[in-house]
Design an enzyme around this catalytic site. Structure first.
Site, PDB file in Angstrom:
ATOM      1  CG  ASP A  42     -10.907  -0.952   4.252  1.00 24.96           C
ATOM      2  OD1 ASP A  42     -10.508  -1.021   3.074  1.00 24.96           O
ATOM      3  OD2 ASP A  42     -10.220  -1.303   5.219  1.00 24.96           O
ATOM      4  CE  LYS A  85      -3.797  -2.062   2.397  1.00 23.14           C
ATOM      5  NZ  LYS A  85      -4.092  -2.591   3.707  1.00 23.14           N
ATOM      6  CD  GLN A 108      -3.472  -4.181   6.738  1.00 23.86           C
ATOM      7  OE1 GLN A 108      -3.463  -3.169   6.055  1.00 23.86           O
ATOM      8  NE2 GLN A 108      -3.736  -5.370   6.219  1.00 23.86           N
TER       9      GLN A 108
END
Ligand code: NAD
Length: 282
Positions: free
Chosen positions: A119, A52, A96
């Site tokens: 997300d 990322k 995460q």
């Protein structure tokens, strides 16, 4: 042999376009800023974080990592989320996964400002997704739809079978494919006789995290195969599909690595830019 759905190629193409958008935003004094909260030292998370970081840098997005100890309390995590919610400059926040057992993930996700929820996991954004009026999309599902669009694979009226019902892959993908008028079945660990469903699939998505779960005898001739799985198996990274044999039955197939993975990371960056643009009324 099935035609390869080249996710790596498409991710690179889209990253180049996204970079141009970011350069334009920067010329207007707007810097997209994305914050990742990582708790503990999960080895797979480390790899994902690195990927990322690399992609964000390449596109011109600023990424900040908040590394918390594996013994962090719920209260400390919520306090960090609140700070990031309030910080004007922050455009995206993600936690995460996985998180340690003492963390109530649902409560933590619900604390994220939906306008910064890259997300698409806050209750408000999940609700919007199922209602079809969302402004942010879960990265993996977004990446898969982007890939199908790029190869002109139509979903309308098709039988789609998704193996896996997680909140980050199976469920949101089902919602988005329903919006595209597909007939969607979601299979999971308690499903009896997977092959009774998979053999009827025009599009089969495997997102279970089980190497070789999908074998050639489970696949209808000419089906489109999307392999989301990322598994370490015999010293290699493999998906959930027995690629070597399924490729002889399918019409299209994603490789692992180089299929859904790179598109997921790129799509995440697209969501950061989308939320940044939205905040600035674009
Ligand atoms: P998860 O463990 O949260 O969910 C797995 C799902 O698969 C569950 O719903 C479970 O019921 C189902 N399942 C497991 N074994 C099964 C079986 N034998 N038969 C039927 N159903 C079964 O996992 P997740 O986070 O959704 O991830 C799934 C896989 O996808 C993992 O390998 C993960 O690494 C990978 N992944 C890849 C990407 C990507 O970008 N390529 C993104 C996210 C996840």
């Amino acid at each position: 042999m099935a035609q390869l759905l080249d996710g790596k190629h498409l991710a690179d193409l889209r990253a180049t376009k996204l970079k141009q958008k970011v350069t334009h935003l920067k010329s207007e004094g707007i810097q997209p800023l994305f914050c990742v909260i990582n708790i503990g030292n999960d080895p797979s998370s480390k790899i994902y974080l690195k990927t990322k970081k690399r992609r964000a840098k390449e596109i011109g997005i600023k990424q900040k990592l908040f590394q918390l100890s594996s013994s962090v309390t719920q209260k400390e995590l919520l306090s960090l989320i609140n700070c990031l919610n309030e910080e004007e400059k922050v455009n995206g926040i993600m936690i995460q996964l996985p998180v340690p057992g003492q963390i109530d993930l649902n409560e933590a996700l619900a604390a994220i400002d939906p306008e910064k929820d890259v997300d698409c996991l806050t209750p408000a954004n999940v609700g919007r997704l199922w209602r079809g009026d969302h402004f942010v999309e879960p990265a993996t599902a977004h990446g898969i739809l982007t890939l199908l669009d790029y190869y002109h694979i139509e979903l309308k009226g098709k039988n789609v079978v998704i193996i896996g019902r997680s909140s980050i892959v199976g469920k949101p993908l089902a919602a988005m494919m329903l919006e595209r008028d597909a007939t969607v079945s979601i299979l999971h660990l308690k499903t009896k006789k997977l092959s009774e469903y998979t053999k009827r699939a025009d599009v089969l998505v495997a997102a279970a995290g089980q190497p070789n779960l999908v074998t050639a005898d489970m696949v209808k001739k000419g089906a489109v195969i999307i392999d989301v799985g990322i598994n370490r198996f015999n010293g290699k990274i493999v998906g959930d599909v027995d690629y070597a044999h399924v490729t002889n039955v399918a019409s299209y197939i994603t490789p692992v690595p180089g299929g859904v993975g790179p598109l997921t990371v790129e799509s995440l960056m697209e969501q950061v830019v989308q939320l940044t643009r939205r905040k600035h009324g674009k």
